[in-house]
Design an enzyme around this catalytic site. Structure first.
Site, PDB file in Angstrom:
ATOM      1  N   TYR A 144       2.060   8.976 -10.196  1.00  0.00           N
ATOM      2  CA  TYR A 144       2.363  10.189 -10.264  1.00  0.00           C
ATOM      3  C   TYR A 144       3.919  10.452 -10.522  1.00  0.00           C
ATOM      4  O   TYR A 144       4.452  11.387 -10.588  1.00  0.00           O
ATOM      5  CB  TYR A 144       2.169  10.877  -8.805  1.00  0.00           C
ATOM      6  CG  TYR A 144       0.915  10.795  -8.108  1.00  0.00           C
ATOM      7  CD1 TYR A 144       0.127  11.842  -8.424  1.00  0.00           C
ATOM      8  CD2 TYR A 144       0.285   9.625  -7.466  1.00  0.00           C
ATOM      9  CE1 TYR A 144      -1.200  11.835  -8.039  1.00  0.00           C
ATOM     10  CE2 TYR A 144      -1.201   9.673  -7.256  1.00  0.00           C
ATOM     11  CZ  TYR A 144      -1.877  10.701  -7.286  1.00  0.00           C
ATOM     12  OH  TYR A 144      -3.143  10.599  -6.766  1.00  0.00           O
ATOM     13  N   ASP A 145       4.582   9.230 -11.323  1.00  0.00           N
ATOM     14  CA  ASP A 145       5.844   9.397 -11.680  1.00  0.00           C
ATOM     15  C   ASP A 145       6.116  10.435 -12.156  1.00  0.00           C
ATOM     16  O   ASP A 145       7.317  11.270 -12.104  1.00  0.00           O
ATOM     17  CB  ASP A 145       6.263   8.096 -12.210  1.00  0.00           C
ATOM     18  CG  ASP A 145       6.620   6.927 -11.165  1.00  0.00           C
ATOM     19  OD1 ASP A 145       6.716   7.351  -9.967  1.00  0.00           O
ATOM     20  OD2 ASP A 145       6.488   5.895 -11.507  1.00  0.00           O
TER      21      ASP A 145
ATOM     22  N   ASP B 273       0.686  -1.155   0.038  1.00  0.00           N
ATOM     23  CA  ASP B 273       0.123  -0.063   0.012  1.00  0.00           C
ATOM     24  C   ASP B 273       0.758   0.953  -0.062  1.00  0.00           C
ATOM     25  O   ASP B 273       1.921   1.271   0.893  1.00  0.00           O
ATOM     26  CB  ASP B 273      -1.018   0.013   1.208  1.00  0.00           C
ATOM     27  CG  ASP B 273      -2.148   0.887   0.838  1.00  0.00           C
ATOM     28  OD1 ASP B 273      -2.952   0.543  -0.111  1.00  0.00           O
ATOM     29  OD2 ASP B 273      -2.070   2.153   1.385  1.00  0.00           O
ATOM     30  N   SER B 274       0.630   2.055  -0.933  1.00  0.00           N
ATOM     31  CA  SER B 274       1.412   3.386  -1.054  1.00  0.00           C
ATOM     32  C   SER B 274       0.882   4.437  -1.519  1.00  0.00           C
ATOM     33  O   SER B 274      -0.359   4.422  -1.808  1.00  0.00           O
ATOM     34  CB  SER B 274       2.723   2.764  -2.109  1.00  0.00           C
ATOM     35  OG  SER B 274       2.031   2.326  -3.219  1.00  0.00           O
TER      36      SER B 274
HETATM   37  P1  ITT Z   1      -3.544  -2.220  -5.301  1.00  0.00           P
HETATM   38  O1  ITT Z   1      -4.467  -1.770  -4.193  1.00  0.00           O
HETATM   39  O2  ITT Z   1      -4.438  -3.236  -6.151  1.00  0.00           O
HETATM   40  O3  ITT Z   1      -2.364  -2.792  -4.897  1.00  0.00           O
HETATM   41  P2  ITT Z   1      -3.688   0.431  -6.078  1.00  0.00           P
HETATM   42  O4  ITT Z   1      -3.247   1.227  -7.145  1.00  0.00           O
HETATM   43  O5  ITT Z   1      -5.147   0.688  -5.723  1.00  0.00           O
HETATM   44  O6  ITT Z   1      -3.581  -1.042  -6.328  1.00  0.00           O
HETATM   45  P3  ITT Z   1      -2.596   1.881  -3.551  1.00  0.00           P
HETATM   46  O7  ITT Z   1      -4.171   1.723  -2.834  1.00  0.00           O
HETATM   47  O8  ITT Z   1      -1.797   1.296  -2.846  1.00  0.00           O
HETATM   48  O9  ITT Z   1      -2.809   0.563  -4.958  1.00  0.00           O
HETATM   49  O10 ITT Z   1      -2.590   2.944  -4.297  1.00  0.00           O
HETATM   50  C1  ITT Z   1      -1.316   3.457  -4.666  1.00  0.00           C
HETATM   51  C2  ITT Z   1      -1.320   4.725  -5.552  1.00  0.00           C
HETATM   52  O11 ITT Z   1      -0.388   5.659  -5.196  1.00  0.00           O
HETATM   53  C3  ITT Z   1      -1.084   4.319  -7.139  1.00  0.00           C
HETATM   54  O12 ITT Z   1      -2.409   3.741  -7.758  1.00  0.00           O
HETATM   55  C4  ITT Z   1      -0.253   5.568  -7.533  1.00  0.00           C
HETATM   56  O13 ITT Z   1      -1.381   6.476  -7.863  1.00  0.00           O
HETATM   57  C5  ITT Z   1       0.477   6.172  -6.384  1.00  0.00           C
HETATM   58  N1  ITT Z   1       1.842   5.554  -6.242  1.00  0.00           N
HETATM   59  C6  ITT Z   1       2.270   4.576  -5.476  1.00  0.00           C
HETATM   60  N2  ITT Z   1       3.577   4.132  -5.621  1.00  0.00           N
HETATM   61  C7  ITT Z   1       3.851   4.938  -6.779  1.00  0.00           C
HETATM   62  C8  ITT Z   1       5.065   4.943  -7.554  1.00  0.00           C
HETATM   63  O14 ITT Z   1       6.076   4.317  -7.186  1.00  0.00           O
HETATM   64  N3  ITT Z   1       4.869   5.896  -8.683  1.00  0.00           N
HETATM   65  C9  ITT Z   1       3.796   6.681  -8.755  1.00  0.00           C
HETATM   66  N4  ITT Z   1       2.603   6.617  -8.108  1.00  0.00           N
HETATM   67  C10 ITT Z   1       2.721   5.758  -7.138  1.00  0.00           C
END
Ligand code: ITT
Length: 216
Positions: free
Chosen positions: A154-155, A71-72
């Site tokens: 957002y990269d 989660d990120s």
């Molecule tokens: P899962 O829950 O299925 O893993 P998700 O995209 O919904 O997929 P998250 O709820 O963790 O995952 O949301 C993470 C969001 O944060 C992701 O969709 C991106 O918009 C952003 N994000 C996270 N890591 C990133 C990265 O390395 N580069 C760019 N954006 C990132």
């Protein structure tokens, strides 16, 4: 035999990075697509920890294999830490990466302070609910327009001063050396043997029921 771990994510960008940074280790990383349809996890936690654990433990419980979830999100100083855990849905429920990028540019229009940090929590859980947690963070600056075509999310807006590029201008390996996810995965890679041993000890063992002959 390699230890099977199911990657509990639907995000293709995350999947690519995790597979790349954990390649060569004695684990067999399966996708959710390797299994039949499984219910959606409700991501209603208030922290990255909560959501990473929810995704990993739910998947492990449903599939009966150890699962790993990430989660990120992006935390922006001028937005009081938003979008944070809501990063994927910043521009709405079915927002695309481009929608989120455009919303971020709009929200930061005219703002001087463009400091931000990407945060990542990775949870590795087994079907009983026991779990290990790894974290990583990376500081950067939000640009005024998008640069680069690599990566995801957002990269294109995340400028990393030490390399003088946005994350979308880095290769997957370059990003992995400095990113929030790369740091969490480095901790996992450093103790992969211990993690595999922990999984082996803690995974519930299948015990067939004893057959008792009816002598009555
Ligand atoms: P899962 O829950 O299925 O893993 P998700 O995209 O919904 O997929 P998250 O709820 O963790 O995952 O949301 C993470 C969001 O944060 C992701 O969709 C991106 O918009 C952003 N994000 C996270 N890591 C990133 C990265 O390395 N580069 C760019 N954006 C990132």
């Amino acid at each position: 035999m390699k230890q099977i771990i199911v990657l509990a994510t639907r995000n293709k960008g995350k999947t690519r990075e995790i597979r790349e940074l954990l390649k060569g280790f004695p684990i067999d990383i399966k996708n959710l697509d390797d299994f039949g349809p499984i219910p959606e996890v409700i991501e209603d936690g208030e922290t990255f920890d909560d959501n990473a654990y929810k995704k990993a433990s739910f998947t492990a419980k449903i599939l009966g294999y150890p699962a790993m979830a990430d989660d990120s999100g992006l935390c922006v100083e001028a937005l009081d830490g938003a979008p944070g855990v809501y990063s994927a849905r910043y521009a709405g429920k079915n927002a695309t990466d481009a929608d989120n990028v455009n919303k971020m540019l709009d929200e930061l229009q005219g703002k001087e302070n463009r400091n931000a940090a990407f945060k990542c929590v990775i949870s590795i859980a087994v079907p009983t609910g026991a779990a290990l947690t790894y974290e990583g963070e990376c500081k950067g600056v939000i640009t005024k327009e998008a640069f680069g075509d690599n990566g995801f999310g957002y990269d294109p807006l995340f400028f990393y001063p030490e390399l003088n590029k946005t994350f979308a201008q880095l290769t997957i390996q370059e990003k992995g050396r400095v990113s929030h996810r790369g740091k969490a995965l480095k901790e996992i890679a450093d103790e992969i043997d211990k993690i595999i041993e922990w999984i082996d000890i803690i995974m519930p063992k299948f015990q067939p029921a004893e057959y008792k002959e009816d002598k009555s």
